[in-house]
Write a protein that holds these residues in place. Sequence first.
Motif, PDB file in Angstrom:
ATOM      1  N   MET A   1     -38.179  38.839 -18.703  1.00  0.00           N
ATOM      2  CA  MET A   1     -36.971  38.811 -19.539  1.00  0.00           C
ATOM      3  C   MET A   1     -35.809  39.461 -18.809  1.00  0.00           C
ATOM      4  O   MET A   1     -35.982  40.143 -17.833  1.00  0.00           O
ATOM      5  N   THR A   2     -34.652  39.260 -19.333  1.00  0.00           N
ATOM      6  CA  THR A   2     -33.519  39.771 -18.598  1.00  0.00           C
ATOM      7  C   THR A   2     -32.490  40.415 -19.497  1.00  0.00           C
ATOM      8  O   THR A   2     -32.148  39.893 -20.554  1.00  0.00           O
ATOM      9  N   HIS A 325     -40.683  42.775 -11.310  1.00  0.00           N
ATOM     10  CA  HIS A 325     -41.721  41.738 -11.294  1.00  0.00           C
ATOM     11  C   HIS A 325     -41.386  40.656 -10.271  1.00  0.00           C
ATOM     12  O   HIS A 325     -40.222  40.319 -10.081  1.00  0.00           O
ATOM     13  N   ASP A 347     -34.008  35.741 -11.820  1.00  0.00           N
ATOM     14  CA  ASP A 347     -35.152  36.293 -12.561  1.00  0.00           C
ATOM     15  C   ASP A 347     -36.452  35.958 -11.860  1.00  0.00           C
ATOM     16  O   ASP A 347     -37.052  34.935 -12.145  1.00  0.00           O
ATOM     17  N   ASN A 348     -37.014  36.730 -10.968  1.00  0.00           N
ATOM     18  CA  ASN A 348     -36.566  38.034 -10.584  1.00  0.00           C
ATOM     19  C   ASN A 348     -36.705  38.216  -9.076  1.00  0.00           C
ATOM     20  O   ASN A 348     -37.237  39.218  -8.606  1.00  0.00           O
ATOM     21  N   GLU A 381     -45.066  39.214 -15.476  1.00  0.00           N
ATOM     22  CA  GLU A 381     -44.108  39.719 -16.469  1.00  0.00           C
ATOM     23  C   GLU A 381     -43.761  38.626 -17.455  1.00  0.00           C
ATOM     24  O   GLU A 381     -43.696  38.844 -18.668  1.00  0.00           O
ATOM     25  N   GLU A 382     -43.543  37.428 -16.907  1.00  0.00           N
ATOM     26  CA  GLU A 382     -43.122  36.300 -17.750  1.00  0.00           C
ATOM     27  C   GLU A 382     -44.227  35.870 -18.704  1.00  0.00           C
ATOM     28  O   GLU A 382     -43.988  35.106 -19.630  1.00  0.00           O
ATOM     29  N   ASP A 409     -34.788  44.218 -13.248  1.00  0.00           N
ATOM     30  CA  ASP A 409     -35.136  42.855 -13.630  1.00  0.00           C
ATOM     31  C   ASP A 409     -33.872  42.025 -13.801  1.00  0.00           C
ATOM     32  O   ASP A 409     -33.001  42.377 -14.584  1.00  0.00           O
TER      33      ASP A 409
HETATM   34 ZN   LIG Z   1     -37.454  38.976 -15.536  1.00  0.00          ZN
END
Ligand SMILES: [Zn+2]
Length: 557
Positions: A1-2, A325, A347-348, A381-382, A409
């Motif tokens: 996520m961002t 990540h 990302d990322n 992470e995703e 991130d």
């Molecule tokens: Zn990310």
Amino acid sequence: MTRFAASLLSLSITLALSPALAAPPADAPTFDPQRMSDMVKTLSSDAFEGRGPATAGEKKTIDYVTAQMQAAGLQPGGDLVDGNRGWTQAVPLLRAQISGEPELSVDIDGKPQALSQGEQVAIRAAMDGSTSVEIKDAPIVFVGYGVTAPERDWDDFKGVDLKGKIALVLVNDPDFETGDGDFGGKAMTYYGRWTYKYEEAARQGATGMLVIHETEPASYGWATVKNSNTNTMFDVVREKPSDTHPQMEGWIQRDFAVQLFKDAGLDFEALKKQAQSRDFKPVELKGETFSAKYAVDSQVITSYNIVGRIEGSERPDETVVYSAHWDHLGMGEPDAKGDRIYNGAVDNATGTVALIEMGRAFANAAEKPKRSLVFLNVTAEEKGLLGSEYYASKPLYPLGKTVAVLNMDALDPHGPARDFSTSGSAKQDLLDQLVETAKQWDLRYATDSKPEAGYFFRSDHFPFAKRGVPAVSFGSGEDMVDGGVAAGRAISAEYTANRYHQPADEWEASWAFTGMARDLQLLHAVGSDLANSDRWPNWSQDSEFRAARDATAAERK
Ligand SMILES: [Zn+2]
């Protein structure tokens, strides 16, 4: 996520005008924008196939990052192999994938209607251990926000039996819309996260759960839901997965859900209002049932966290962690141009490159830090913060003696901003230190302007935070030196609409990387200060993470 994606709706920016960048402190190392650009370009090139865990792209990523960390002067800090540290930490994961097209339908008053995966609904591959799912004519029950919170005297289920049924649930928590109530007002509590909703559905014995997607409370659009839920699913390996996952998990488009309510003689908006009160009771959508049939290919695979380290000269058993990540979404559904590779440049690849360059800055310094530094490049992470969750549950270096975690991130690859942010604004010494240090660069802190999006729970620092380790996830600013807030918002809006979790998150030759170069100086200063002191930052007295930290106080004497 961002956090970068979230800054689109940022409202907390003040318009202090400083014409130029402040001169950095004399002892700050410099970070090379050109090298960062080259590395992001490589990591996000099609050759890396979108860096999906347990794909050929992972192997390429590990080889590249490891080589770069080594060249930057880091030591391997991963699993012990024959008494020596390797560059990786093995992360066993459950991988589940729907084989072929799932058969999905709703039956309304005896008339079946076929549904398309990714259109009206997005069904996740089963993670409760099922190898095949066959749900026939299951009743559909609306359960409001799907919250059981005894400490808040709140129970959306009221004893309803969900066995053999599909629960429909709203995203976010009961006071998101009104901004006032027992769930943090506008800010999202963990009860608002979809991960919580599924966990609660499993506890309630539901056969399935569909989260009703609404862009505002979810904080992202349907494209994100579709792309993140219809490809391969991952989880940490659990002893009894059905305790955490109902058999069927998925999302449903808002407009389609509204129609289902209507066809059952119900008013979606009116029921949503009721769900915002503790008197709410579950409501069955009379005359409607849901059916699903698909096979699930699931197996345990191994992915890897990549770990570089610099050993401290005086207190090597005390550790400051930088994290980011490396994974992205891999290959998936093609976009309008037929592109299937989710390159994940912002990302990322940005955070991964930042991690390598941070390592280089410390390794090149004249003096070794007194405490150890770990550069943790996590996987999955995703897929739900799985690499960081695994490290935090099986730490290579004890969490009680981990001083702090600084996560990066989706950094903004453009020019510098006059501000910066973090995912969530939990009160703690580490955040105070970051805000204070930033003043040396004339950088303002913009508090998380969208706490309702729950970013605090969506970055790799969270598995550490919930175990009490002081942790922040850094976010690039939005008040651009060149063009101000208008320029920053335009960048965020363009990214969110066209690139975020889409194949178009690709490297651009025009990216200056000068903003990252400056922000990394700040993050270096904070980590360097901690690595050369004997301080132990902690959470504020009233923080929910304080008790977990204090429980390990004896380790830090
Ligand atoms: Zn990310």
